[in-house]
Design a protein around this motif. Structure first.
Motif, PDB file in Angstrom:
ATOM      1  N   ILE A  64      32.777  42.272  42.972  1.00 57.51           N
ATOM      2  CA  ILE A  64      31.446  42.289  42.355  1.00 57.51           C
ATOM      3  C   ILE A  64      31.252  41.213  41.287  1.00 57.51           C
ATOM      4  O   ILE A  64      30.130  41.001  40.822  1.00 57.51           O
ATOM      5  N   ALA A  65      32.321  40.517  40.905  1.00 58.49           N
ATOM      6  CA  ALA A  65      32.235  39.555  39.808  1.00 58.49           C
ATOM      7  C   ALA A  65      31.555  38.227  40.140  1.00 58.49           C
ATOM      8  O   ALA A  65      30.945  37.630  39.248  1.00 58.49           O
ATOM      9  N   PRO A  66      31.652  37.686  41.370  1.00 58.63           N
ATOM     10  CA  PRO A  66      31.112  36.332  41.619  1.00 58.63           C
ATOM     11  C   PRO A  66      29.684  36.119  41.163  1.00 58.63           C
ATOM     12  O   PRO A  66      29.365  35.090  40.542  1.00 58.63           O
ATOM     13  N   ARG A  67      28.793  37.048  41.464  1.00 60.41           N
ATOM     14  CA  ARG A  67      27.389  36.881  41.056  1.00 60.41           C
ATOM     15  C   ARG A  67      27.266  36.813  39.543  1.00 60.41           C
ATOM     16  O   ARG A  67      26.502  36.000  38.997  1.00 60.41           O
ATOM     17  N   HIS A  68      28.011  37.663  38.837  1.00 58.90           N
ATOM     18  CA  HIS A  68      27.963  37.664  37.372  1.00 58.90           C
ATOM     19  C   HIS A  68      28.493  36.347  36.800  1.00 58.90           C
ATOM     20  O   HIS A  68      27.936  35.820  35.835  1.00 58.90           O
ATOM     21  N   LEU A  69      29.558  35.832  37.390  1.00 61.53           N
ATOM     22  CA  LEU A  69      30.113  34.568  36.899  1.00 61.53           C
ATOM     23  C   LEU A  69      29.146  33.414  37.135  1.00 61.53           C
ATOM     24  O   LEU A  69      29.005  32.531  36.277  1.00 61.53           O
ATOM     25  N   THR A  70      28.494  33.425  38.284  1.00 63.18           N
ATOM     26  CA  THR A  70      27.533  32.358  38.591  1.00 63.18           C
ATOM     27  C   THR A  70      26.388  32.358  37.587  1.00 63.18           C
ATOM     28  O   THR A  70      25.989  31.308  37.062  1.00 63.18           O
ATOM     29  N   GLU A  71      25.861  33.540  37.316  1.00 64.96           N
ATOM     30  CA  GLU A  71      24.748  33.642  36.362  1.00 64.96           C
ATOM     31  C   GLU A  71      25.181  33.269  34.958  1.00 64.96           C
ATOM     32  O   GLU A  71      24.436  32.597  34.227  1.00 64.96           O
ATOM     33  N   LEU A  72      26.368  33.683  34.562  1.00 61.05           N
ATOM     34  CA  LEU A  72      26.874  33.366  33.231  1.00 61.05           C
ATOM     35  C   LEU A  72      27.079  31.868  33.072  1.00 61.05           C
ATOM     36  O   LEU A  72      26.655  31.269  32.068  1.00 61.05           O
ATOM     37  N   SER A 102      39.973  36.739  35.163  1.00 60.45           N
ATOM     38  CA  SER A 102      41.427  36.859  35.260  1.00 60.45           C
ATOM     39  C   SER A 102      41.848  38.319  35.351  1.00 60.45           C
ATOM     40  O   SER A 102      41.197  39.200  34.786  1.00 60.45           O
ATOM     41  N   LEU A 103      42.947  38.559  36.069  1.00 61.73           N
ATOM     42  CA  LEU A 103      43.543  39.881  36.201  1.00 61.73           C
ATOM     43  C   LEU A 103      44.930  39.856  35.583  1.00 61.73           C
ATOM     44  O   LEU A 103      45.568  38.801  35.513  1.00 61.73           O
ATOM     45  N   TRP A 104      45.413  41.022  35.166  1.00 61.42           N
ATOM     46  CA  TRP A 104      46.758  41.093  34.587  1.00 61.42           C
ATOM     47  C   TRP A 104      47.785  41.104  35.718  1.00 61.42           C
ATOM     48  O   TRP A 104      47.754  41.962  36.591  1.00 61.42           O
ATOM     49  N   GLY A 105      48.691  40.133  35.705  1.00 59.82           N
ATOM     50  CA  GLY A 105      49.721  40.041  36.723  1.00 59.82           C
ATOM     51  C   GLY A 105      51.052  40.560  36.220  1.00 59.82           C
ATOM     52  O   GLY A 105      51.121  41.339  35.270  1.00 59.82           O
ATOM     53  N   ALA A 106      52.134  40.092  36.841  1.00 57.74           N
ATOM     54  CA  ALA A 106      53.464  40.582  36.490  1.00 57.74           C
ATOM     55  C   ALA A 106      53.902  40.110  35.112  1.00 57.74           C
ATOM     56  O   ALA A 106      54.614  40.816  34.399  1.00 57.74           O
ATOM     57  N   ARG A 107      53.468  38.908  34.723  1.00 60.97           N
ATOM     58  CA  ARG A 107      53.925  38.341  33.451  1.00 60.97           C
ATOM     59  C   ARG A 107      52.769  37.832  32.594  1.00 60.97           C
ATOM     60  O   ARG A 107      52.951  36.945  31.780  1.00 60.97           O
ATOM     61  N   GLY A 108      51.591  38.408  32.777  1.00 56.31           N
ATOM     62  CA  GLY A 108      50.443  37.992  31.993  1.00 56.31           C
ATOM     63  C   GLY A 108      49.224  37.794  32.874  1.00 56.31           C
ATOM     64  O   GLY A 108      49.266  38.067  34.078  1.00 56.31           O
ATOM     65  N   PRO A 109      48.123  37.295  32.304  1.00 58.33           N
ATOM     66  CA  PRO A 109      46.898  37.122  33.082  1.00 58.33           C
ATOM     67  C   PRO A 109      47.043  36.033  34.138  1.00 58.33           C
ATOM     68  O   PRO A 109      47.670  34.998  33.905  1.00 58.33           O
ATOM     69  N   VAL A 110      46.428  36.269  35.287  1.00 58.42           N
ATOM     70  CA  VAL A 110      46.387  35.298  36.379  1.00 58.42           C
ATOM     71  C   VAL A 110      44.926  35.062  36.744  1.00 58.42           C
ATOM     72  O   VAL A 110      44.157  36.012  36.907  1.00 58.42           O
ATOM     73  N   VAL A 111      44.536  33.799  36.853  1.00 61.76           N
ATOM     74  CA  VAL A 111      43.156  33.454  37.181  1.00 61.76           C
ATOM     75  C   VAL A 111      42.863  33.862  38.618  1.00 61.76           C
ATOM     76  O   VAL A 111      43.563  33.463  39.551  1.00 61.76           O
ATOM     77  N   ALA A 112      41.820  34.672  38.812  1.00 61.12           N
ATOM     78  CA  ALA A 112      41.449  35.157  40.148  1.00 61.12           C
ATOM     79  C   ALA A 112      40.214  34.449  40.692  1.00 61.12           C
ATOM     80  O   ALA A 112      40.150  34.138  41.879  1.00 61.12           O
ATOM     81  N   LEU A 113      39.221  34.198  39.846  1.00 57.33           N
ATOM     82  CA  LEU A 113      37.979  33.561  40.282  1.00 57.33           C
ATOM     83  C   LEU A 113      37.565  32.489  39.274  1.00 57.33           C
ATOM     84  O   LEU A 113      37.724  32.673  38.070  1.00 57.33           O
ATOM     85  N   VAL A 114      37.014  31.394  39.776  1.00 56.70           N
ATOM     86  CA  VAL A 114      36.533  30.305  38.917  1.00 56.70           C
ATOM     87  C   VAL A 114      35.166  29.861  39.396  1.00 56.70           C
ATOM     88  O   VAL A 114      34.982  29.539  40.572  1.00 56.70           O
ATOM     89  N   GLU A 115      34.203  29.855  38.494  1.00 54.92           N
ATOM     90  CA  GLU A 115      32.865  29.348  38.780  1.00 54.92           C
ATOM     91  C   GLU A 115      32.670  28.113  37.899  1.00 54.92           C
ATOM     92  O   GLU A 115      32.406  28.227  36.701  1.00 54.92           O
ATOM     93  N   GLU A 116      32.826  26.937  38.497  1.00 53.68           N
ATOM     94  CA  GLU A 116      32.799  25.698  37.718  1.00 53.68           C
ATOM     95  C   GLU A 116      31.385  25.314  37.317  1.00 53.68           C
ATOM     96  O   GLU A 116      30.430  25.479  38.070  1.00 53.68           O
ATOM     97  N   ASP A 117      31.275  24.772  36.110  1.00 53.83           N
ATOM     98  CA  ASP A 117      30.014  24.212  35.628  1.00 53.83           C
ATOM     99  C   ASP A 117      29.935  22.761  36.080  1.00 53.83           C
ATOM    100  O   ASP A 117      30.704  21.921  35.630  1.00 53.83           O
TER     101      ASP A 117
END
Length: 263
Positions: free
Chosen positions: A95-103, A114-129
């Motif tokens: 559900i995040a892509p639409r929110h990231l695009t608007e933001l 980002s989501l919490w992985g085994a050793r810290g946050p891991v980037v899951a989705l990127v909406e580039e400006d």
């Protein structure tokens, strides 16, 4: 076959082997797509024969595959399968892509989930400006370190107090004190601002579900004149987005639970 000590419990050597497999897999990332047994041996302080045996066994299990260059190993099909399955269970990724695009469009900055992985946050989705000449971005799959705003937001809300211990291993007392202060501020303020090298900055806030923190949303920028004060348009828009995402995440799960109970 797993060895046991007669009580049905795994032996210490089996537990150590499982831990070693996790350590080997964690060596891979966006900037490390292949490794040799020598690389594994050096980074995990193993002898080369032991490292090679682990890698060969992981190939047999489908966890690793032989790389394109002789003597190299890459993540295997089983890891791809498990990774896709794990992401599919994270509703926030759906559900995040639409929110990231608007933001990103609203503040003209790159938006990151980002989501919490085994050793810290891991980037899951990127909406580039892409509205600016220079694009500030990060690769999906990147492991964020203790200096990242999203890491500090996570640490401010995670129930596991050992998380900060893992991220400050080898750090000086001054570095640890600075991180603890930033984590405290992030928890109190509801968001975190962090400066990176090259004039890049990030600002991040948490996304919650019914169990606690589910993800973080961050913004990346390099404008030295950007207003990041409390109540500024950038901070306001970020917090508005994370609140909306949290509400939708909770409502989606509640709706699915109701559907299940009605069956």
């Amino acid at each position: 076959m797993v060895n046991t000590d007669g009580t049905g419990e795994a032996s210490g050597s089996d537990i150590q082997a499982v831990a070693r497999v996790g350590q080997i897999c964690s060596l891979f990332g966006p900037n490390t797509i292949e490794l040799t047994a020598a690389d594994v041996a050096e980074r995990l302080h193993l002898n080369r024969t032991t490292a090679y045996r682990y890698c060969a066994s992981l190939v047999a299990a489908g966890i690793l595959e032989r790389g394109p260059r002789r003597g190299t190993f890459v993540l295997g099909g089983l890891m791809l399968q498990l990774g896709i399955h794990a992401l599919s269970r994270r509703q926030v990724v759906e559900i995040a892509p639409r929110h990231l695009t608007e933001l990103g469009a609203a503040v003209r900055m790159t938006a990151v989930l980002s989501l919490w992985g085994a050793r810290g946050p891991v980037v899951a989705l990127v909406e580039e400006d892409t509205s600016r000449t220079a694009v500030v971005t990060v690769r999906a799959g990147s492991q964020l370190d203790a200096t990242a705003a999203q890491t500090r937001v996570f640490l401010g809300h995670l129930a596991d107090e050992r998380a900060i211990e893992g991220l400050t291993e080898g750090a000086s007392s001054a570095q640890r004190a600075e991180l603890e202060a930033a984590v405290y501020t992030a928890r109190r303020a509801g968001y975190c601002i962090a400066s990176q090298s090259g004039g890049v900055f990030s600002v991040a806030a948490p996304v919650f579900d019914e169990l606690g923190i589910a993800a973080t949303v961050g913004l990346l920028g390099a404008d030295p004149h950007a207003d990041l004060s409390p109540g500024s348009p950038i901070v306001t828009q970020l917090l508005k987005t994370t609140r909306a995402l949290s509400d939708e995440l909770r409502n989606t799960r509640e709706a699915r639970q109701n559907e299940t109970s009605d069956v």
